[in-house]
Design a protein around this motif. Structure first.
Motif, short mmCIF file in Angstrom:
data_model
loop_
_atom_site.label_atom_id
_atom_site.label_comp_id
_atom_site.label_asym_id
_atom_site.label_seq_id
_atom_site.Cartn_x
_atom_site.Cartn_y
_atom_site.Cartn_z
N LEU A 1 66.15 40.17 45.75
CA LEU A 1 66.64 40.93 46.90
C LEU A 1 65.58 41.00 48.00
CD1 LEU A 1 68.62 43.84 45.20
CD2 LEU A 1 69.54 42.03 46.66
N SER A 2 64.33 41.23 47.58
CA SER A 2 63.25 41.27 48.57
C SER A 2 63.17 39.95 49.32
CB SER A 2 61.90 41.52 47.87
OG SER A 2 61.94 42.75 47.20
N GLN B 1 66.31 37.25 55.90
CA GLN B 1 67.00 37.83 57.04
C GLN B 1 66.04 38.15 58.17
OE1 GLN B 1 70.44 40.36 56.74
NE2 GLN B 1 69.90 40.71 54.57
N LEU B 2 64.88 38.71 57.78
CA LEU B 2 63.88 39.03 58.80
C LEU B 2 63.42 37.74 59.50
CD1 LEU B 2 61.83 41.72 56.87
CD2 LEU B 2 63.22 42.07 58.92
N GLU C 1 73.11 44.24 46.56
CA GLU C 1 73.10 42.96 47.25
C GLU C 1 73.65 43.05 48.68
OE1 GLU C 1 74.31 41.66 43.15
OE2 GLU C 1 74.90 39.98 44.43
N LEU D 1 71.50 35.44 42.35
CA LEU D 1 71.78 36.85 42.03
C LEU D 1 73.02 36.98 41.15
CD1 LEU D 1 70.95 38.60 45.42
CD2 LEU D 1 70.00 39.20 43.19
N ASP D 2 74.07 36.19 41.48
CA ASP D 2 75.29 36.23 40.67
C ASP D 2 75.00 35.81 39.23
OD1 ASP D 2 76.82 37.14 42.68
OD2 ASP D 2 77.71 35.19 43.22
N GLN E 1 65.86 40.88 39.71
CA GLN E 1 66.86 41.17 40.75
C GLN E 1 66.20 41.77 42.00
OE1 GLN E 1 69.67 44.36 40.28
NE2 GLN E 1 71.39 42.99 40.75
N GLN E 2 65.27 42.70 41.80
CA GLN E 2 64.59 43.32 42.94
C GLN E 2 63.81 42.28 43.74
OE1 GLN E 2 65.06 46.66 43.50
NE2 GLN E 2 66.27 46.82 41.62
N GLY F 1 65.60 37.88 49.75
CA GLY F 1 66.76 37.80 50.64
C GLY F 1 66.52 38.56 51.94
N ILE F 2 65.91 39.72 51.83
CA ILE F 2 65.61 40.50 53.03
C ILE F 2 64.59 39.76 53.90
CG2 ILE F 2 64.47 42.61 53.80
CD1 ILE F 2 66.01 44.06 51.61
N LEU G 1 71.81 42.30 51.85
CA LEU G 1 71.66 40.97 52.45
C LEU G 1 72.69 40.73 53.55
CD1 LEU G 1 70.95 38.82 49.26
CD2 LEU G 1 69.40 40.16 50.68
N LEU H 1 70.24 31.86 47.05
CA LEU H 1 69.78 33.18 46.62
C LEU H 1 70.94 34.00 46.06
CD1 LEU H 1 67.16 34.91 46.74
CD2 LEU H 1 68.19 35.99 48.73
N ARG H 2 72.07 33.98 46.77
CA ARG H 2 73.22 34.75 46.29
C ARG H 2 73.74 34.21 44.96
NH1 ARG H 2 75.56 37.96 50.63
NH2 ARG H 2 74.21 37.65 52.41
N LEU I 1 60.86 46.01 48.47
CA LEU I 1 62.25 45.96 48.87
C LEU I 1 62.53 47.05 49.92
CD1 LEU I 1 64.86 44.50 48.16
CD2 LEU I 1 65.30 46.23 46.44
N LEU J 1 64.29 45.77 58.40
CA LEU J 1 65.57 45.17 58.79
C LEU J 1 66.40 46.18 59.59
CD1 LEU J 1 66.56 42.35 58.07
CD2 LEU J 1 67.77 43.34 56.13
#
Lengths: 215, 582
Positions: free
Chosen positions: B410-411, B417-418, A108, B445-446, B406-407, B413-414, A111, B441-442, A12, A19
């Protein structure tokens, strides 16, 4: 902008670093414990340290303790704390201890790169940053007979942004209004809620969050 | 045995009567003196026989009978001094009363020796008495003994066993002093018993010691007066004193024994008392009946193969020593209970046995209750352990979800984005797919966050009940007024129970109450935490509805608490929990 990253989840952390790097933020240190973070801050003097609250060895509030130490040793270094929980209690505890240049964001928020970058900018500018999700949750609570009912929709909007830590100028920019109008709204809001008219800083955020929590 | 006793008494009475007649018609002894002496002897024998009859398990009755009887036989010589036969009997028994008395005293109140030293002394005394009898039966010249004040025997007949006549005056004196020495040894042994006795035992030995001292003094004086010519008045007074002392000792020992045995009647009382004894009261009833306030009761639990007290706690029986004794009730391979008591009670085995037998049914009952209590305590403890283990597991799960799943999300999700950065603006519609993936993904997470919070809210662990309840109220679908909330931290199990009570209640309000408002109050009073959740909805909630409330009740009960649901139709619902939090 130079930042230090502290998170014990290596994948992470690396992703976030990349990013931020792509967005033009210089990541000067990546560490996985509070201890290493303090050493890195001593050495690199970054603008902001982005810190996971839960880190070894106890995975409870190492990040908050590290933030305290950084504020004490390097008042000009900002700290952005990342939390896994949407809990006003954590944010308040943090606000009670840190003076300024402090942010409390949900993990979060990684993101939403633009939000993250915005928060970093505001912290560098000396502001306090509180995660909007938390503020939404606090304001959106179901209450009966609350002074919040007396607020106009616009005033509620302004209150939310106050709680997020924005300055009057920041709120004005966000809402496309003049700072003077915002000042008037703020005065009305504080009056209706019975809050003291404090300066435009960390203390105002703390007062608003505490009010929302117990209202 | 009763016939034997009757025979002994009849024989003794006839003998006394004959001796009295002889005294009245003869010249010696004086009739008045004879009457007193014979009456005292017969009284002593009678007392002994009564004790023997009442307390057949104790041989003390036998000795109490034999002691005056031996004295009476030894007196025959003074009454029938012309009869060789009487003289033979008298000489044979002249010292016999002394060892009998020793045995009576040293074995009191059971009639059985408890020490080898005691037994040795009595055996020596019997030996000395036998030796005296042997020597005198063979060699005595009765005339040589006539200088005693009471022995007017100028023309006494020789015993039938006489072989040669010798002057045994010196030998007689020697035996006198041998028996003085033995009397002193007896006093020493009694003193030893007194010192070693438990407080309760001392109550038994002390009168014995006083009585023996009195007799020893009497005997010493008598021996010292040997050959002294006393005037008539002094002589008569001494005679009365010694006779009364003798009889008084018999009476005292007999009364003591009967008093010790009074428990027999008490056992009958015990049987009646046990009928009204509340559970757990058997020990007190037994302690009263046995006269031992220090009595402890240990109940045998077969499946534990061990003893427990009334509350079900394990107990160890003490080692047998001079301070405590143990009597096991019931068969030795499967006992019912054990009494831990003062060792002096061992001298009353019949009382112990009958009291134990009388209490046995109640003890069985008590044992069952102790067993039940022990099981209940165990069950209780295990239920609390299960709940707390469950909570611990929930906390661990919550942490795993946050730190693991969760981690990773998130990874991911990142990474998305990349990826979006690499692809540039809308490369072949990939941007749309990326947006979809991002939304998914969101949402994940929720859901993950809600799931983790439902399992165990981290804020409860980290910040305590107050913070967790505020957070809960903030997220609730109904408007919640918090009337009272604790600020300090409480044990984790208590906090979790209170939290889940409020959580479940608020969920139910949202689902069934048909109202939008609820009131939560958590306060502490008298070491108990009171949790109340009230609404003004439609009421009529069914306590058996769903598993939520039942699980909640289990959780609260495991902490010794109570959970009450009050929901009259049309008048709202109130869920009330009380949980100890000392």
């Amino acid at each position: 902008m130079r930042v230090a990253l502290a998170d014990d989840a290596a994948v992470l952390r690396a992703g976030l670093a990349r990013l931020l790097g792509d967005a033009g933020v210089e990541v000067v240190a990546q560490v996985d414990s509070a201890e290493q973070l303090l050493a890195a801050v001593d050495e690199q003097q970054p603008d902001v340290a982005i810190v996971d609250i839960r880190m070894p060895p106890t995975w409870s509030d190492e990040g908050i303790t590290a933030a305290d130490a950084i504020h004490r040793r390097h008042p000009h270094v900002g700290v952005l704390l990342l939390s896994q929980y949407v809990e006003a209690e954590y944010a308040l505890r943090l606000l009670e201890r840190a003076e300024e240049r402090t942010g409390y964001l949900l993990k979060e928020r990684m993101l939403d790169l633009s939000d993250l970058l915005d928060a970093l900018d505001r912290i560098t500018a000396g502001e306090t940053v509180i995660d909007p999700t938390l503020v939404t949750q606090l304001i959106g609570r179901h209450r009966s007979h609350s002074p919040l009912d007396d607020l106009t929709p616009r005033e509620r909007e302004v209150l939310s942004l106050m709680a997020e830590g924005l300055t009057d100028r920041g709120i004005a920019e966000r809402l496309y209004l003049t700072p003077n109008t915002i000042e008037t709204h703020v005065r009305h809001i504080l009056g209706k809620l019975g809050l003291p008219a404090t300066a435009n800083d960390n203390r105002r955020v703390r007062a608003v969050i505490a009010y929302l929590r117990s209202a | 045995m009763r016939a034997v006793r009757l025979l002994i008494w009849t024989g003794s009475a006839l003998l006394c009567g004959a001796m009295l007649l002889s005294a009245v018609h003869g010249i010696w002894p004086p009739a008045g003196k004879a009457a007193i002496s014979l009456a005292a002897s017969l009284a002593g024998i009678t007392i002994g026989l009564v004790v023997w009859d009442r307390r057949p398990e104790s041989r003390t009755g036998l000795f109490l009978t034999a002691y005056p009887l031996a004295g009476l036989l030894a007196d025959l010589g003074s009454y029938y001094w012309g009869s060789s036969f009487a003289m033979t009997i008298a000489l044979a028994t002249s010292w016999l009363a002394a060892p009998i008395f020793g045995q009576l005293v040293l074995t009191y109140p059971t009639g059985r020796f408890t020490s080898r030293l005691d037994r040795a002394l009595v055996e020596i005394a019997y030996g000395a008495a036998g030796l005296y009898a042997l020597v005198f039966l063979v060699f005595v010249s009765p005339r040589s003994l006539t200088d005693s004040a009471d022995w007017h025997c100028w023309v006494c007949a020789p015993p039938v066993t006489q072989i040669a006549s010798r002057d045994l005056t010196g030998t007689h004196r020697i035996f006198d002093w041998i028996f003085v020495a033995l009397a002193l040894a007896l006093l020493v042994l009694l003193f030893r018993r007194l010192v070693r006795a438990t407080p309760a035992g001392r109550r038994v030995v002390l009168p014995l010691a006083v009585a023996t001292c009195a007799l020893a003094v009497e005997f010493l004086v008598q021996t010292s007066l040997y050959g002294t010519n006393l005037n008539t008045w002094t002589s008569s007074a001494w005679f009365v004193i010694s006779t009364v002392t003798d009889l008084a000792v018999s009476v005292a020992l007999a009364a003591g024994l009967l008093w010790l045995g009074r428990g027999r009647g008490a056992v009958a009382g015990l049987v009646v008392e046990l009928q009204q004894t509340p559970p757990g009261g058997v020990r007190d009833a037994l302690a009263r009946t046995l006269g031992d306030p220090s009595l402890e009761l240990a109940l045998w639990l077969p499946e534990r193969s061990g003893y427990v007290d009334g509350a079900g706690r394990p107990v160890e029986l003490p080692e047998l020593d001079s301070r405590r004794a143990v009597t096991v009730l019931g068969p030795s391979d499967s006992p019912v209970a054990a009494l831990v008591h003062d060792p002096v009670l061992l001298e009353r085995p019949a009382l112990l046995a009958s009291a134990g037998a009388a209490a046995r049914l109640s003890l069985e009952n008590e044992r069952l209750q102790a067993e039940l209590r022990a099981q209940l305590a165990e069950l209780h403890a295990s239920r609390a352990r299960i709940v707390s283990a469950g909570d611990e597991e929930r906390r661990r799960l919550e942490r795993d979800l946050h730190d693991g799943a969760q981690q990773r999300l998130l990874s991911l999700g990142i990474a998305l984005q990349l990826l979006r950065g690499k692809l540039g603006v809308d490369a072949n519609g990939a941007g749309e797919l990326l947006d979809e993936a991002d939304d998914e993904l969101r949402a994940a997470l929720d859901e993950l966050r809600e799931l983790a919070r439902g399992i165990h809210p981290a804020v409860l662990t980290d910040e305590g009940l107050g913070a967790a309840l505020r957070s809960l109220a903030g997220r609730s679908a109904v408007s919640v007024t918090i009337a009272a909330i604790p600020d300090d931290r409480l044990p984790a199990a208590t906090e979790a129970a209170a939290y889940f009570v409020v959580s479940e209640a608020l969920t139910n309000v949202a689902k069934y109450a048909g109202t939008a408002e609820a009131r939560v109050s958590v306060s502490r009073r008298n070491g108990r935490m009171l949790v109340d959740v009230e609404d003004d909805g439609v009421g009529g909630a069914d306590p058996s509805r769903g598993t939520g409330l039942r699980g909640l009740a289990d959780r609260v009960h495991a902490l010794d608490g109570v959970l009450e649901l009050d929901s009259p139709p049309g008048h709202g619902t109130r869920l009330h929990a009380e949980i100890p939090c000392a």
